[in-house]
Design a protein around this motif. Structure first.
Motif, PDB file in Angstrom:
ATOM      1  N   GLY A   1       3.921   9.991  16.383  1.00 59.30           N
ATOM      2  CA  GLY A   1       3.232  11.162  16.096  1.00 59.30           C
ATOM      3  C   GLY A   1       3.422  11.526  14.548  1.00 59.30           C
ATOM      4  O   GLY A   1       2.578  12.029  13.873  1.00 59.30           O
ATOM      5  N   LEU A   2       4.171  10.692  13.719  1.00 54.57           N
ATOM      6  CA  LEU A   2       4.558  10.664  12.597  1.00 54.57           C
ATOM      7  C   LEU A   2       3.497   9.736  11.625  1.00 54.57           C
ATOM      8  O   LEU A   2       3.665   9.912  10.393  1.00 54.57           O
ATOM      9  N   LEU A   3       2.782   8.724  12.514  1.00 50.93           N
ATOM     10  CA  LEU A   3       1.902   7.842  11.811  1.00 50.93           C
ATOM     11  C   LEU A   3       1.047   8.552  10.840  1.00 50.93           C
ATOM     12  O   LEU A   3       0.752   7.928   9.783  1.00 50.93           O
ATOM     13  N   PRO A   4       0.330   9.685  11.364  1.00 49.30           N
ATOM     14  CA  PRO A   4      -0.830  10.045  10.218  1.00 49.30           C
ATOM     15  C   PRO A   4      -0.483  10.487   8.893  1.00 49.30           C
ATOM     16  O   PRO A   4      -0.939  10.788   8.096  1.00 49.30           O
ATOM     17  N   LEU A   5       1.057  10.557   8.897  1.00 48.67           N
ATOM     18  CA  LEU A   5       1.574  11.057   7.385  1.00 48.67           C
ATOM     19  C   LEU A   5       1.409  10.360   6.541  1.00 48.67           C
ATOM     20  O   LEU A   5       1.299  10.539   5.352  1.00 48.67           O
ATOM     21  N   ALA A   6       1.041   8.902   6.952  1.00 44.14           N
ATOM     22  CA  ALA A   6       0.707   7.885   6.058  1.00 44.14           C
ATOM     23  C   ALA A   6      -0.556   8.203   5.145  1.00 44.14           C
ATOM     24  O   ALA A   6      -0.694   7.531   3.948  1.00 44.14           O
ATOM     25  N   PHE A   7      -1.379   9.300   5.622  1.00 47.96           N
ATOM     26  CA  PHE A   7      -2.659   9.609   4.923  1.00 47.96           C
ATOM     27  C   PHE A   7      -2.256  10.548   3.849  1.00 47.96           C
ATOM     28  O   PHE A   7      -3.351  10.937   3.481  1.00 47.96           O
ATOM     29  N   SER A   8      -1.026  11.167   3.695  1.00 48.27           N
ATOM     30  CA  SER A   8      -0.854  12.400   2.996  1.00 48.27           C
ATOM     31  C   SER A   8      -0.561  11.792   1.576  1.00 48.27           C
ATOM     32  O   SER A   8      -0.678  12.775   0.471  1.00 48.27           O
ATOM     33  N   HIS A   9      -0.344  10.562   1.378  1.00 49.93           N
ATOM     34  CA  HIS A   9      -0.114  10.086  -0.028  1.00 49.93           C
ATOM     35  C   HIS A   9      -0.368   8.521  -0.305  1.00 49.93           C
ATOM     36  O   HIS A   9      -0.519   7.725   0.789  1.00 49.93           O
ATOM     37  N   PRO A  10      -1.015   8.010  -1.618  1.00 43.83           N
ATOM     38  CA  PRO A  10      -1.261   6.852  -1.443  1.00 43.83           C
ATOM     39  C   PRO A  10       0.107   5.812  -1.530  1.00 43.83           C
ATOM     40  O   PRO A  10       1.093   6.344  -2.106  1.00 43.83           O
ATOM     41  N   LEU A  11      -0.012   4.897  -0.553  1.00 44.51           N
ATOM     42  CA  LEU A  11       1.399   3.965  -0.400  1.00 44.51           C
ATOM     43  C   LEU A  11       1.245   3.032  -1.513  1.00 44.51           C
ATOM     44  O   LEU A  11       0.252   2.208  -1.311  1.00 44.51           O
ATOM     45  N   SER A  12       2.574   2.799  -2.163  1.00 43.02           N
ATOM     46  CA  SER A  12       2.642   1.684  -3.014  1.00 43.02           C
ATOM     47  C   SER A  12       4.021   1.275  -2.958  1.00 43.02           C
ATOM     48  O   SER A  12       4.703   1.881  -3.198  1.00 43.02           O
ATOM     49  N   TRP A  13       4.227  -0.195  -2.773  1.00 40.30           N
ATOM     50  CA  TRP A  13       5.526  -0.465  -2.632  1.00 40.30           C
ATOM     51  C   TRP A  13       5.907  -1.543  -3.638  1.00 40.30           C
ATOM     52  O   TRP A  13       5.109  -2.458  -4.004  1.00 40.30           O
ATOM     53  N   SER A  14       6.865  -1.353  -4.596  1.00 36.23           N
ATOM     54  CA  SER A  14       7.305  -2.329  -5.439  1.00 36.23           C
ATOM     55  C   SER A  14       8.075  -3.461  -4.832  1.00 36.23           C
ATOM     56  O   SER A  14       8.644  -3.145  -3.733  1.00 36.23           O
ATOM     57  N   ILE A  15       8.273  -4.743  -5.438  1.00 35.93           N
ATOM     58  CA  ILE A  15       9.182  -5.868  -4.796  1.00 35.93           C
ATOM     59  C   ILE A  15      10.556  -5.395  -4.394  1.00 35.93           C
ATOM     60  O   ILE A  15      11.202  -5.543  -3.552  1.00 35.93           O
ATOM     61  N   THR A  16      11.174  -4.560  -5.638  1.00 34.81           N
ATOM     62  CA  THR A  16      12.453  -3.878  -5.463  1.00 34.81           C
ATOM     63  C   THR A  16      12.748  -3.109  -4.395  1.00 34.81           C
ATOM     64  O   THR A  16      13.579  -3.099  -3.404  1.00 34.81           O
ATOM     65  N   GLU A  17      11.529  -2.385  -3.940  1.00 32.80           N
ATOM     66  CA  GLU A  17      11.593  -1.488  -2.801  1.00 32.80           C
ATOM     67  C   GLU A  17      11.470  -2.090  -1.702  1.00 32.80           C
ATOM     68  O   GLU A  17      12.202  -1.657  -0.517  1.00 32.80           O
ATOM     69  N   VAL A  18      10.513  -2.975  -1.485  1.00 32.52           N
ATOM     70  CA  VAL A  18      10.586  -3.838  -0.362  1.00 32.52           C
ATOM     71  C   VAL A  18      12.069  -4.477   0.126  1.00 32.52           C
ATOM     72  O   VAL A  18      12.500  -4.378   1.061  1.00 32.52           O
ATOM     73  N   GLY A  19      12.636  -5.079  -0.940  1.00 28.20           N
ATOM     74  CA  GLY A  19      13.747  -5.717  -0.714  1.00 28.20           C
ATOM     75  C   GLY A  19      14.998  -4.651  -0.465  1.00 28.20           C
ATOM     76  O   GLY A  19      15.796  -5.011   0.614  1.00 28.20           O
ATOM     77  N   SER A  20      14.786  -3.628  -1.113  1.00 36.97           N
ATOM     78  CA  SER A  20      15.818  -2.571  -0.702  1.00 36.97           C
ATOM     79  C   SER A  20      15.820  -2.104   0.520  1.00 36.97           C
ATOM     80  O   SER A  20      16.776  -1.932   1.354  1.00 36.97           O
ATOM     81  N   ALA A  21      14.540  -1.863   1.050  1.00 35.71           N
ATOM     82  CA  ALA A  21      14.049  -1.254   2.497  1.00 35.71           C
ATOM     83  C   ALA A  21      14.866  -2.189   3.270  1.00 35.71           C
ATOM     84  O   ALA A  21      15.194  -2.069   4.447  1.00 35.71           O
ATOM     85  N   PHE A  22      14.454  -3.649   3.212  1.00 33.84           N
ATOM     86  CA  PHE A  22      14.940  -4.799   4.167  1.00 33.84           C
ATOM     87  C   PHE A  22      16.477  -4.565   4.402  1.00 33.84           C
ATOM     88  O   PHE A  22      17.109  -4.760   5.327  1.00 33.84           O
ATOM     89  N   PHE A  23      17.229  -4.564   2.952  1.00 29.49           N
ATOM     90  CA  PHE A  23      18.621  -4.235   3.162  1.00 29.49           C
ATOM     91  C   PHE A  23      19.151  -3.176   3.832  1.00 29.49           C
ATOM     92  O   PHE A  23      19.852  -3.477   4.675  1.00 29.49           O
ATOM     93  N   LEU A  24      18.261  -1.883   3.546  1.00 29.04           N
ATOM     94  CA  LEU A  24      18.694  -0.808   4.286  1.00 29.04           C
ATOM     95  C   LEU A  24      18.771  -0.730   5.798  1.00 29.04           C
ATOM     96  O   LEU A  24      19.406  -0.679   6.701  1.00 29.04           O
TER      97      LEU A  24
END
Ligand SMILES: [Zn+2]
Length: 230
Positions: free
Chosen positions: A127-150
């Motif tokens: 039910g939270l998935l449509p929140l993805a339409f609330s803003h443009p999604l952009s991921w930097s390499i640092t964010e992807v790496g940090s997210a994976f680590f988290l």
């Protein structure tokens, strides 16, 4: 006038979502029985007793028929979701208002299930998935790496130490997907602080999803007021 309307919609959504969460936790279908009833004496509730917040206040926090205590979780949640609906829906376009109301309903159902029964149905996190339409999604390499680590750290906490449940992990993965890395970090910090504050007042295990749901709403409101959300 619009503020009152959004507040009433928010409290009604919260009331319905609490009922769904409570019944699902007990293994009942949300639509059966059709009328709400007292959990202690089984008496069907009158219409005035079902009015969000007011119903609880008019009954003095106790069942009108048997005097059984009604948890303050219900009117508190209805009030907070009412305020959140006002802050998120005001200034939003029509489809986005539905997205925010769906997200609030989802967060309420998850928080209610975990608060009363210490488990959640992972399917409801969608039910939270449509929140993805609330803003443009952009991921930097640092964010992807940090997210994976988290996620790796959280996964270890779930598997090895059982300090968190798998529902918490699924919830955080969804938040990462729809809101991005930095809002997720803010949500984890806020939810942890709120949950730690409650531990001294509780003699049982404090569930984490209510804290995560509360933190997600605070972060959504912050992003909305900052103009980062549609
Ligand atoms: Zn009763």
């Amino acid at each position: 006038m619009r503020t009152v309307f959004y507040f009433c919609i928010g409290t009604t959504v919260a009331s319905f979502a609490c009922c769904c969460g409570y019944r699902l936790g007990k293994g009942q279908a949300p639509w059966s029985p059709r009328r709400s009833y007292c959990d202690n004496c089984g008496h069907l509730l009158a219409s005035w007793q079902l009015i969000p917040i007011l119903g609880w206040l008019l009954q003095g926090g106790h069942c009108h028929y048997c005097g059984n205590h009604i948890s303050v979780f219900l009117p508190t949640t209805e009030f907070l979701i009412g305020i959140a609906a006002v802050l998120l829906c005001n200034g939003s376009s029509y489809p986005m208002q539905l997205v925010y109301l769906l997200a609030l309903a989802t967060l309420t159902i998850l928080a209610c299930c975990d608060f009363f029964y210490c488990f959640v149905y992972p399917i409801f996190i969608l039910g939270l998935l449509p929140l993805a339409f609330s803003h443009p999604l952009s991921w930097s390499i640092t964010e992807v790496g940090s997210a994976f680590f988290l996620l790796t750290i959280i996964f270890i906490l779930v598997i090895k130490y059982q300090g968190l449940g798998s529902g918490d992990l699924y919830f955080l993965i969804m938040i990462l997907i729809v809101l991005g890395f930095y809002p997720t970090i803010a949500i984890i910090l806020l939810a942890s602080s709120a949950t730690l504050l409650l531990i001294p007042f509780s003699n049982t295990k404090v569930p984490f999803i209510p804290g995560l749901a509360f933190a997600t709403i605070i972060v959504l409101i912050y992003l909305k007021q900052k103009g980062a959300l549609a």
